[in-house]
Design a protein around this motif. Sequence first.
Motif, PDB file in Angstrom:
ATOM      1  N   SER A   1       0.679  -1.237   0.143  1.00 37.83           N
ATOM      2  CA  SER A   1      -0.018  -0.131  -0.036  1.00 37.83           C
ATOM      3  C   SER A   1       0.816   1.312  -0.050  1.00 37.83           C
ATOM      4  O   SER A   1       0.387   2.282  -0.741  1.00 37.83           O
ATOM      5  CB  SER A   1      -0.870  -0.023   1.289  1.00 37.83           C
ATOM      6  OG  SER A   1      -1.644  -1.174   1.029  1.00 37.83           O
ATOM      7  N   ILE A   2       2.069   1.238   0.732  1.00 40.29           N
ATOM      8  CA  ILE A   2       2.838   2.349   0.835  1.00 40.29           C
ATOM      9  C   ILE A   2       3.489   3.079  -0.747  1.00 40.29           C
ATOM     10  O   ILE A   2       3.241   3.970  -1.148  1.00 40.29           O
ATOM     11  CB  ILE A   2       3.949   2.102   1.750  1.00 40.29           C
ATOM     12  CG1 ILE A   2       3.464   2.025   3.152  1.00 40.29           C
ATOM     13  CG2 ILE A   2       5.056   3.419   1.685  1.00 40.29           C
ATOM     14  CD1 ILE A   2       4.424   1.655   4.102  1.00 40.29           C
TER      15      ILE A   2
ATOM     16  N   ALA B   1      -7.991   9.061  -0.382  1.00 44.45           N
ATOM     17  CA  ALA B   1      -9.118   8.452   0.613  1.00 44.45           C
ATOM     18  C   ALA B   1      -9.546   7.428  -0.054  1.00 44.45           C
ATOM     19  O   ALA B   1     -10.030   6.456   0.889  1.00 44.45           O
ATOM     20  CB  ALA B   1     -10.103   9.736   0.652  1.00 44.45           C
ATOM     21  N   GLN B   2      -9.965   7.070  -1.225  1.00 40.45           N
ATOM     22  CA  GLN B   2     -10.751   6.007  -1.686  1.00 40.45           C
ATOM     23  C   GLN B   2      -9.877   4.522  -1.327  1.00 40.45           C
ATOM     24  O   GLN B   2     -10.194   3.823  -1.233  1.00 40.45           O
ATOM     25  CB  GLN B   2     -11.090   6.180  -3.026  1.00 40.45           C
ATOM     26  CG  GLN B   2     -11.626   5.008  -3.802  1.00 40.45           C
ATOM     27  CD  GLN B   2     -11.923   5.234  -5.099  1.00 40.45           C
ATOM     28  OE1 GLN B   2     -11.750   6.317  -5.826  1.00 40.45           O
ATOM     29  NE2 GLN B   2     -12.405   4.266  -5.925  1.00 40.45           N
ATOM     30  N   HIS B   3      -8.377   4.966  -1.628  1.00 38.78           N
ATOM     31  CA  HIS B   3      -7.691   4.004  -1.616  1.00 38.78           C
ATOM     32  C   HIS B   3      -7.637   3.383   0.029  1.00 38.78           C
ATOM     33  O   HIS B   3      -7.804   2.204   0.223  1.00 38.78           O
ATOM     34  CB  HIS B   3      -6.403   4.195  -2.135  1.00 38.78           C
ATOM     35  CG  HIS B   3      -5.142   3.129  -1.829  1.00 38.78           C
ATOM     36  ND1 HIS B   3      -4.485   2.806  -0.770  1.00 38.78           N
ATOM     37  CD2 HIS B   3      -4.928   1.892  -2.693  1.00 38.78           C
ATOM     38  CE1 HIS B   3      -3.571   1.844  -0.653  1.00 38.78           C
ATOM     39  NE2 HIS B   3      -4.000   1.377  -1.862  1.00 38.78           N
ATOM     40  N   LEU B   4      -7.423   4.467   1.009  1.00 38.20           N
ATOM     41  CA  LEU B   4      -7.532   4.092   2.289  1.00 38.20           C
ATOM     42  C   LEU B   4      -8.818   3.363   2.913  1.00 38.20           C
ATOM     43  O   LEU B   4      -8.506   2.328   3.508  1.00 38.20           O
ATOM     44  CB  LEU B   4      -7.397   5.537   3.181  1.00 38.20           C
ATOM     45  CG  LEU B   4      -7.391   5.408   4.638  1.00 38.20           C
ATOM     46  CD1 LEU B   4      -6.260   4.509   5.040  1.00 38.20           C
ATOM     47  CD2 LEU B   4      -7.490   6.872   5.183  1.00 38.20           C
TER      48      LEU B   4
ATOM     49  N   TYR C   1      -1.464  13.439   3.465  1.00 35.73           N
ATOM     50  CA  TYR C   1      -0.710  12.418   3.191  1.00 35.73           C
ATOM     51  C   TYR C   1       0.168  11.855   4.309  1.00 35.73           C
ATOM     52  O   TYR C   1       0.355  10.497   4.557  1.00 35.73           O
ATOM     53  CB  TYR C   1       0.366  12.892   2.202  1.00 35.73           C
ATOM     54  CG  TYR C   1       1.438  12.009   1.941  1.00 35.73           C
ATOM     55  CD1 TYR C   1       1.250  10.817   1.024  1.00 35.73           C
ATOM     56  CD2 TYR C   1       2.725  12.015   2.312  1.00 35.73           C
ATOM     57  CE1 TYR C   1       2.305   9.828   0.850  1.00 35.73           C
ATOM     58  CE2 TYR C   1       3.879  11.032   1.981  1.00 35.73           C
ATOM     59  CZ  TYR C   1       3.526  10.129   1.112  1.00 35.73           C
ATOM     60  OH  TYR C   1       4.491   9.106   0.878  1.00 35.73           O
ATOM     61  N   ASN C   2       0.586  12.602   5.280  1.00 35.84           N
ATOM     62  CA  ASN C   2       1.438  12.403   6.350  1.00 35.84           C
ATOM     63  C   ASN C   2       0.523  11.416   7.128  1.00 35.84           C
ATOM     64  O   ASN C   2       0.873  10.317   7.911  1.00 35.84           O
ATOM     65  CB  ASN C   2       2.092  13.560   6.927  1.00 35.84           C
ATOM     66  CG  ASN C   2       3.144  13.853   6.409  1.00 35.84           C
ATOM     67  OD1 ASN C   2       3.892  13.204   5.381  1.00 35.84           O
ATOM     68  ND2 ASN C   2       3.574  15.246   6.636  1.00 35.84           N
ATOM     69  N   SER C   3      -0.696  11.767   7.551  1.00 32.53           N
ATOM     70  CA  SER C   3      -1.440  11.078   8.377  1.00 32.53           C
ATOM     71  C   SER C   3      -1.714   9.629   7.804  1.00 32.53           C
ATOM     72  O   SER C   3      -1.729   8.645   8.440  1.00 32.53           O
ATOM     73  CB  SER C   3      -2.853  11.582   8.514  1.00 32.53           C
ATOM     74  OG  SER C   3      -3.658  11.174   9.259  1.00 32.53           O
ATOM     75  N   ILE C   4      -2.092   9.539   6.292  1.00 38.11           N
ATOM     76  CA  ILE C   4      -2.253   8.159   5.748  1.00 38.11           C
ATOM     77  C   ILE C   4      -0.984   7.273   5.856  1.00 38.11           C
ATOM     78  O   ILE C   4      -1.015   6.062   6.118  1.00 38.11           O
ATOM     79  CB  ILE C   4      -2.708   8.401   4.284  1.00 38.11           C
ATOM     80  CG1 ILE C   4      -4.190   8.975   4.507  1.00 38.11           C
ATOM     81  CG2 ILE C   4      -2.672   6.865   3.721  1.00 38.11           C
ATOM     82  CD1 ILE C   4      -4.830   9.340   2.917  1.00 38.11           C
TER      83      ILE C   4
ATOM     84  N   GLN D   1     -10.548  -4.280   3.326  1.00 39.10           N
ATOM     85  CA  GLN D   1     -10.053  -5.681   2.990  1.00 39.10           C
ATOM     86  C   GLN D   1      -9.222  -6.021   4.256  1.00 39.10           C
ATOM     87  O   GLN D   1      -9.191  -7.165   4.343  1.00 39.10           O
ATOM     88  CB  GLN D   1      -9.249  -5.459   1.891  1.00 39.10           C
ATOM     89  CG  GLN D   1      -9.792  -5.026   0.532  1.00 39.10           C
ATOM     90  CD  GLN D   1      -9.010  -5.000  -0.644  1.00 39.10           C
ATOM     91  OE1 GLN D   1      -7.832  -5.145  -0.582  1.00 39.10           O
ATOM     92  NE2 GLN D   1      -9.352  -4.964  -1.770  1.00 39.10           N
ATOM     93  N   HIS D   2      -8.646  -5.294   4.895  1.00 36.69           N
ATOM     94  CA  HIS D   2      -7.871  -5.618   6.109  1.00 36.69           C
ATOM     95  C   HIS D   2      -8.468  -5.723   7.423  1.00 36.69           C
ATOM     96  O   HIS D   2      -8.257  -6.549   8.175  1.00 36.69           O
ATOM     97  CB  HIS D   2      -6.619  -4.818   6.334  1.00 36.69           C
ATOM     98  CG  HIS D   2      -5.613  -4.939   5.363  1.00 36.69           C
ATOM     99  ND1 HIS D   2      -5.944  -4.323   3.918  1.00 36.69           N
ATOM    100  CD2 HIS D   2      -4.526  -5.741   5.295  1.00 36.69           C
ATOM    101  CE1 HIS D   2      -4.839  -4.871   3.110  1.00 36.69           C
ATOM    102  NE2 HIS D   2      -4.062  -5.458   3.728  1.00 36.69           N
TER     103      HIS D   2
END
Length: 416
Positions: A318-319, A343-346, A405-408, A352-353
């Motif tokens: 994911s990273i 956001a959508q990917h998060l 971005y940093n938060s994600i 999924q996880h």
Amino acid sequence: MTKRIIIIGLAAAVVVLFLLLLMGISHRVAPASQQGVDPRYLRTAVHYGNKNTSPYGGKAAFSLLDKYFNGRAPRLTTRPFTHTYRKTKSLEGSNSVYIAVASRLYITEQDAVDMSAFVAAGNQLFLAVESTDSLLENTFGFSTTESTWEILPASAVQRFVNPAFSPDTVFSGKGIPMNSHLVLEDSDSAVITVLGNNAKHQPNFFRIQHGDGQLFVLLNPMTWTNSWLLENDNVQSLTWQMAYLRMHADHVYWDEFYKYQKVRRTSDNFSDMQVMLKHPPLRWALWLALLLVALYIFSESKRRQRIIPAMPVLRNNSIDFAETLGRLYYLHHNNTNLAQKMAQHLLEYIRQHYFLNTAQINAEFISGLARKSGHPREFIEGMMQMVVEVRLGGDVDDEYLHTFYNSIYQFYQKTK
């Protein structure tokens, strides 16, 4: 391709040399004593094989045997007698017939012992050989002379002395005269019965009573060859020989071993490799095959190409995805679109996880995500607040995008 051509060329050269060698052997000039002699008189042509159709082959005799034993075809044996005797249960009975046709009989001491036991049990052993073995003679108590080979061509003759036969008991035909004969002593008459003579009226066909069975010795195997049997009415001589054997025998055996023996064996051990080596065609085929294998190994010992290095495993986490996506959208400087994709990917990652429903981002969702991911509730609450704002389509400047971005990124780092 070049190496393959070289291999094919080498193999072809070996085959050609092999064929030339065979042709040289077959066309070798005959000795002076054999030049100009009818091929049917050459001792080098003697074979006696059950499938051999040459003048001195034994196919004709072998194909006729079944009619003398009520249609029972003989079984082939390709091992020494002692091996067959100890491995075949039927030979332990008392109603079997064993037939061997050979130029000279070379047996071992164990062969002689087992032949004696076989005959004594009530079976019949029929040997059609030019000369017998001293071990056989000592075992069964008889002696013979060695064959006197004729240099000039003459007829092969066989006489029968049984008075029950018709007066015309002489059979002759083109072939090699065989003059070996039995040396008969006065004391032998009790156990030895003379059944036939050679051209010189010397006994060459006799029967020995041994225990409950009989040993038959015919010192004229020429009468078992194709050429001799197919001439005139000579097949009748085979009929008269077989008349002494039991037509109701339970088992009939035809030996295909001793006719190929040129010297006495030093051991009773016998392997499949020895079967191959005793036949010249099989022996040549074996050595040719080994040579071709050696050539192949020699020519193929080096690899045709360099070793292909192992491909590294592709990273797909994911990273890396987030970083790649970020660099892509950063080039177009579309912060809002990029933030929405992040956001959508998060949210997809969370579904999924952590198997959480992301349709409604409320307090219950935030508590469940904090518990499952191990992040503090305050951190999760701040990150999801930005997710909600991004999904509403608000303006996203560079500083906001960097914070989002940093938060994600921190969220992925701890939960990857």
